[in-house]
Motif scaffolding. Structure first.
Motif, PDB file in Angstrom:
ATOM      1  N   SER A  85     -70.757  20.222  54.287  1.00 37.16           N
ATOM      2  CA  SER A  85     -70.837  20.133  52.654  1.00 37.16           C
ATOM      3  C   SER A  85     -70.121  19.464  52.073  1.00 37.16           C
ATOM      4  CB  SER A  85     -71.205  21.667  52.325  1.00 37.16           C
ATOM      5  OG  SER A  85     -70.187  22.437  52.885  1.00 37.16           O
ATOM      6  N   THR A 104     -69.136  16.326  51.331  1.00 33.74           N
ATOM      7  CA  THR A 104     -69.575  15.110  50.281  1.00 33.74           C
ATOM      8  C   THR A 104     -70.469  15.581  49.159  1.00 33.74           C
ATOM      9  OG1 THR A 104     -69.584  13.569  52.164  1.00 33.74           O
ATOM     10  CG2 THR A 104     -70.716  13.009  50.327  1.00 33.74           C
ATOM     11  N   GLU A 105     -71.238  16.419  49.570  1.00 37.11           N
ATOM     12  CA  GLU A 105     -71.827  17.262  48.279  1.00 37.11           C
ATOM     13  C   GLU A 105     -71.250  18.218  47.456  1.00 37.11           C
ATOM     14  OE1 GLU A 105     -75.854  20.503  47.730  1.00 37.11           O
ATOM     15  OE2 GLU A 105     -75.361  19.846  49.725  1.00 37.11           O
ATOM     16  N   THR A 140     -68.727  15.685  45.465  1.00 38.53           N
ATOM     17  CA  THR A 140     -69.766  14.879  44.442  1.00 38.53           C
ATOM     18  C   THR A 140     -70.061  15.715  43.219  1.00 38.53           C
ATOM     19  OG1 THR A 140     -70.707  13.560  46.351  1.00 38.53           O
ATOM     20  CG2 THR A 140     -71.834  13.640  44.031  1.00 38.53           C
ATOM     21  N   ASN A 141     -70.470  16.778  43.263  1.00 46.52           N
ATOM     22  CA  ASN A 141     -70.710  17.890  42.041  1.00 46.52           C
ATOM     23  C   ASN A 141     -69.444  17.992  41.515  1.00 46.52           C
ATOM     24  OD1 ASN A 141     -73.323  18.137  42.939  1.00 46.52           O
ATOM     25  ND2 ASN A 141     -73.001  19.849  44.227  1.00 46.52           N
TER      26      ASN A 141
END
Length: 344
Positions: free
Chosen positions: A189, A191-192, A195-196
């Protein structure tokens, strides 16, 4: 791990199947209702047939799957209820009410399905009750009681099943998102989340710092002291990370002896002067010969950088710190490194 994208893929398939059944069914009954002089209802069914054909194309790729599923169910349920209102009880159209809860929970999940089922099921049963109280009722009241009880039982079963499924999926998601040894989040999790956080940081014009951590000489530790001792060191580093990070920070274990931390609203200098110094002190107390190399990468306020780019930058800086560690170790020996926080 059941990610949101996996759930949407499953629900997208369900919506496509339901549309593939609804389209020819609505077309057939539109023709039939036209022949029995229910022309207005037939025209509405034709309109819904065309709309559902367009929706079938949209459903294959739309990112707003939940919204379109809700629209489909509202149009489908409304069409059924209108049919119950205008057609004969002998047509058996009321039997479609039984699947209202099932397809609602399949497409929308527990919360939204509970409300849409409540509204349309109540309206449907009310229409049937109203028709039964006409001067010439078409069905005995006991038939309506059975329809109501059967629909409620199916609704209750769907609700219980979906509630239990959500609990199990949430538990599996937590297990899949965490590293079993250290309790930190795993890299799946990263990268997600990064990014957020970068998007949030950019909107609020706040800095963000990513830190890449590597335990020095970990392979040597495993080879000389054993994997059990190596695991204890990993746990010690993870515990130090947990105790020194804030609630708004995110800590990960890449695997092996590598870790990563997202520091929200934090500059590189702040991360070095607070976290870097404190974790060095914490690990020195655990084992004076234990050292780590850290690589820092900052996304300044308003800077446009991807999660992958920030991670690569921190990774590169970590290897620079690792190279310095090896040079000092070569010249001074490991004991000097253990007492030198500059390379920790």
């Amino acid at each position: 791990m059941m990610l949101l994208s996996d759930v949407n893929h499953y629900r997208r398939s369900v919506l496509s199947v339901l549309l593939s059944i609804s389209i020819p069914s609505a077309a057939f009954f539109a023709y039939f209702n036209w022949t029995v002089d229910l022309k207005l209802y037939a025209l509405i069914q034709v309109t819904m047939t065309v709309f559902w054909c367009c929706l079938l194309l949209i459903a294959k790729k739309t990112p707003n799957l939940h919204r379109w599923s809700l629209i489909y169910l509202c149009t489908f349920f409304s069409l059924v209820l209108l049919g119950i209102w205008v057609s004969s009880f002998r047509s058996g159209l009321f039997s479609w009410i039984y699947i209202f809860p099932v397809i609602s929970y399949l497409l929308l999940g527990r919360k939204t399905a509970m409300w849409i089922t409540s509204v349309f099921l109540l309206v449907g049963l009310s229409i049937l009750g109203w028709r039964n109280w006409q001067p010439v009722p078409e069905a005995h009241w006991i038939a309506l009681v059975n329809i109501g009880l059967c629909s409620t039982a199916i609704w209750a079963a769907a609700h219980v099943y979906e509630s239990g499924r959500e609990v199990i999926v949430d538990h599996l998601n937590i297990m899949a998102a965490k590293d079993p040894l250290t309790g930190l989040m795993n890299v799946r999790s990263l990268t997600e989340i990064l990014t957020n956080e970068l998007s949030r940081s950019k909107r609020s014009s706040e800095p963000l710092t990513y830190v890449f951590i590597d335990i020095n000489d970990f392979k040597l530790i495993n080879d000389t002291l054993g994997h059990q001792q190596g695991d204890q060191i990993l746990i010690a580093v993870a515990d130090a990370i947990k105790s020194l990070t804030r609630l708004e920070d995110h800590a990960f274990r890449y695997g092996g002896d590598e870790f990563g931390i997202i520091f929200a609203n934090c500059t590189e200098a702040q991360a070095k002067n607070t976290f870097g110094v404190r974790i060095a002190d914490r690990l020195r107390k655990y084992d004076k010969n234990l050292s780590i190399s850290l690589g820092y990468a900052q996304a300044s306020a308003g800077e446009n950088i991807s999660a992958e780019g920030l991670i690569q930058q921190a990774d590169k800086n970590m290897y620079v710190a690792k190279h310095k560690y090896k040079e000092v170790r070569k010249n001074s020996g490991i004991q000097d490194i253990a007492n030198n926080p500059a390379y920790m």
